[in-house]
Design a protein around this motif. Structure first.
Motif, short mmCIF file in Angstrom:
data_model
loop_
_atom_site.label_atom_id
_atom_site.label_comp_id
_atom_site.label_asym_id
_atom_site.label_seq_id
_atom_site.Cartn_x
_atom_site.Cartn_y
_atom_site.Cartn_z
N TRP A 81 5.48 -22.64 1.06
CA TRP A 81 4.33 -21.75 0.81
C TRP A 81 3.52 -21.54 2.09
CZ3 TRP A 81 -0.96 -23.14 1.03
CH2 TRP A 81 -1.84 -22.15 0.61
N TRP A 82 3.30 -22.64 2.79
CA TRP A 82 2.46 -22.56 3.99
C TRP A 82 3.14 -21.75 5.09
CZ3 TRP A 82 -2.49 -23.53 4.77
CH2 TRP A 82 -2.96 -23.50 6.08
N HIS A 83 4.44 -21.97 5.25
CA HIS A 83 5.13 -21.32 6.36
C HIS A 83 5.53 -19.88 6.06
CE1 HIS A 83 5.36 -24.34 9.45
NE2 HIS A 83 5.34 -25.21 8.46
N VAL A 84 5.87 -19.60 4.82
CA VAL A 84 6.32 -18.24 4.49
C VAL A 84 5.12 -17.33 4.23
CG1 VAL A 84 7.63 -16.83 2.87
CG2 VAL A 84 8.51 -19.03 3.61
N GLY A 85 4.23 -17.78 3.38
CA GLY A 85 3.10 -16.92 3.03
C GLY A 85 1.78 -17.49 3.48
N GLY A 86 1.53 -18.70 3.06
CA GLY A 86 0.25 -19.35 3.39
C GLY A 86 -0.90 -18.66 2.69
N PRO A 87 -2.12 -19.01 3.09
CA PRO A 87 -3.28 -18.39 2.47
C PRO A 87 -3.27 -16.89 2.76
CG PRO A 87 -3.90 -20.18 3.96
CD PRO A 87 -2.46 -19.93 4.15
N LEU A 88 -3.84 -16.13 1.86
CA LEU A 88 -3.86 -14.67 2.02
C LEU A 88 -4.65 -14.27 3.26
CD1 LEU A 88 -4.40 -13.30 -1.56
CD2 LEU A 88 -2.38 -13.11 -0.14
N ASP A 89 -4.11 -13.34 3.98
CA ASP A 89 -4.80 -12.84 5.17
C ASP A 89 -4.93 -11.33 4.99
OD1 ASP A 89 -5.86 -12.52 7.69
OD2 ASP A 89 -3.92 -12.51 8.69
N GLU A 90 -5.63 -10.97 3.90
CA GLU A 90 -5.72 -9.56 3.53
C GLU A 90 -6.40 -8.73 4.62
OE1 GLU A 90 -7.37 -6.80 -0.09
OE2 GLU A 90 -7.49 -8.98 -0.30
N ALA A 91 -7.51 -9.28 5.14
CA ALA A 91 -8.24 -8.56 6.20
C ALA A 91 -7.33 -8.34 7.39
CB ALA A 91 -9.47 -9.36 6.61
N GLY A 92 -6.50 -9.34 7.69
CA GLY A 92 -5.59 -9.23 8.82
C GLY A 92 -4.54 -8.16 8.61
N GLU A 93 -4.06 -8.06 7.37
CA GLU A 93 -3.06 -7.03 7.07
C GLU A 93 -3.65 -5.64 7.30
OE1 GLU A 93 0.07 -7.63 6.41
OE2 GLU A 93 -0.31 -9.77 6.45
N VAL A 94 -4.90 -5.47 6.84
CA VAL A 94 -5.57 -4.18 7.02
C VAL A 94 -5.75 -3.90 8.51
CG1 VAL A 94 -7.69 -2.86 6.56
CG2 VAL A 94 -6.78 -4.40 4.82
N GLU A 95 -6.13 -4.96 9.23
CA GLU A 95 -6.38 -4.85 10.67
C GLU A 95 -5.12 -4.37 11.41
OE1 GLU A 95 -8.89 -8.07 12.01
OE2 GLU A 95 -7.63 -8.21 13.78
N GLN B 84 -18.79 -4.59 12.94
CA GLN B 84 -18.08 -3.32 13.18
C GLN B 84 -16.64 -3.40 12.66
OE1 GLN B 84 -18.88 -3.14 17.42
NE2 GLN B 84 -20.11 -1.31 17.14
N ARG B 85 -16.02 -4.57 12.84
CA ARG B 85 -14.64 -4.72 12.34
C ARG B 85 -14.62 -4.60 10.82
NH1 ARG B 85 -11.60 -9.44 15.89
NH2 ARG B 85 -12.23 -8.66 17.91
N LEU B 86 -15.61 -5.24 10.19
CA LEU B 86 -15.69 -5.18 8.72
C LEU B 86 -15.86 -3.74 8.26
CD1 LEU B 86 -16.03 -6.79 6.03
CD2 LEU B 86 -18.47 -6.80 6.48
N ALA B 87 -16.76 -3.01 8.93
CA ALA B 87 -17.02 -1.61 8.55
C ALA B 87 -15.77 -0.76 8.78
CB ALA B 87 -18.19 -1.07 9.36
N ALA B 88 -15.07 -1.00 9.89
CA ALA B 88 -13.87 -0.21 10.20
C ALA B 88 -12.77 -0.50 9.17
CB ALA B 88 -13.38 -0.54 11.60
N ARG B 89 -12.63 -1.78 8.80
CA ARG B 89 -11.60 -2.11 7.80
C ARG B 89 -11.89 -1.42 6.48
NH1 ARG B 89 -11.48 -7.52 10.04
NH2 ARG B 89 -13.09 -8.14 8.57
N ARG B 90 -13.17 -1.45 6.10
CA ARG B 90 -13.55 -0.82 4.83
C ARG B 90 -13.26 0.68 4.85
NH1 ARG B 90 -19.32 -3.31 3.60
NH2 ARG B 90 -18.66 -5.34 2.89
N LYS B 91 -13.67 1.31 5.94
CA LYS B 91 -13.46 2.76 6.05
C LYS B 91 -11.96 3.07 6.03
CE LYS B 91 -16.33 5.39 6.55
NZ LYS B 91 -17.01 6.12 5.46
#
Lengths: 120, 144
Positions: A81-95, B84-91
């Motif tokens: 679990w830790w190596h394949v997925g681990g904790p969700l990094d949703e913000a990172g995926e969006v980034e 700013q990162r938070l706002a950009a992600r949301r947008k």
């Protein structure tokens, strides 16, 4: 005020409150989250260690084997679990998606652009 | 049996506890690609580091022009504040929920907006501020 409007207002207020949080507070919240994740990881590992020690004291040899096998299965699952997925990094995926996208970062932050879009 | 189980568990534990590499443990290529994030690498959590290492794999297959474009975008991103990162992600999430043709329209409109005189952009930003929106204080983003 209907339900939809009320919901939208609450969301707007909550969003505004979050944006009011200063950078130093955001950094402290992030550090606290990191500490909590580390503690969770440590407690899981400690739990496995305790279970293995218990297995050594379990009654019959068959019971010891069963407890040890279950514990090892759990440990293997945790490792996977830790190596394949681990904790969700949703913000990172969006980034990552945002960076790979053709749309410049400025387009997401330029309030003039938002104003201009609204006027079209 | 118990001794064997303990040995195996210890091996698994060591495997699980092995954190993603520190900045100095990255290879030269990884350090070059991720240079904009050098300052924050040590503060990142393991899943984030893993994600960026995966990003390097994808980056490797991109054309040099695309790589330059991404490097520029990564530098811009690295210079943003957490708000700013938070706002950009949301947008961005709002945009990704739109229909494909709406998303394309936004890209085209950005090009039109970007070509506007700087004075006109300033006027539009001031107009937005005057309306008292909850936009982040990012006007124009970094370097603008």
């Amino acid at each position: 005020m209907n339900e939809l409007h009320f919901g939208g207002r609450v969301r707007e207020l909550l969003d505004r409150r979050l944006e009011d949080i200063g950078a130093d507070r955001l950094a402290r919240l992030r550090q606290a989250r990191e500490r909590a994740l580390l503690a969770r990881r440590r407690s899981a590992v400690t739990g496995i260690g305790h279970a293995l020690l218990l297995s050594a004291h379990a009654g019959t040899p068959r019971a010891r084997l069963a407890v040890a096998a279950c514990t090892l299965l759990l440990a293997a699952w945790l490792v996977a679990w830790w190596h394949v997925g681990g904790p969700l990094d949703e913000a990172g995926e969006v980034e990552t998606a945002l960076l790979i996208d053709d749309l410049p970062v400025e387009a997401l932050l330029d309030s003039g652009f938002q104003s201009w879009l609204a006027s079209r | 049996m118990a001794r064997f189980a303990l040995t195996l568990a210890a091996t698994l534990w060591l495997g699980a506890a092995a954190a993603e590499p520190t900045w100095s443990e990255l290879d030269a290529e990884q350090r070059t690609v991720l240079a904009p994030f050098a300052g924050e690498w040590e503060r990142m959590e393991d899943p984030q580091r893993r994600r960026w290492l995966g990003f390097v794999e994808r980056y490797r297959d991109m054309s040099p022009a695309r790589q330059r474009q991404l490097q520029e975008k990564m530098r811009t991103w690295a210079a943003l504040t957490p708000e700013q990162r938070l706002a950009a992600r949301r947008k961005y999430q709002e945009i990704t929920q739109m229909a494909p043709e709406e998303r394309d329209a936004i890209r085209k409109k950005w090009q039109e907006y970007d070509a506007l005189p700087e004075e006109e952009k300033r006027r539009l930003r001031a107009e937005r501020r005057a309306r008292g929106t909850s936009e982040p204080p990012a006007d124009g983003g970094p370097g603008r």
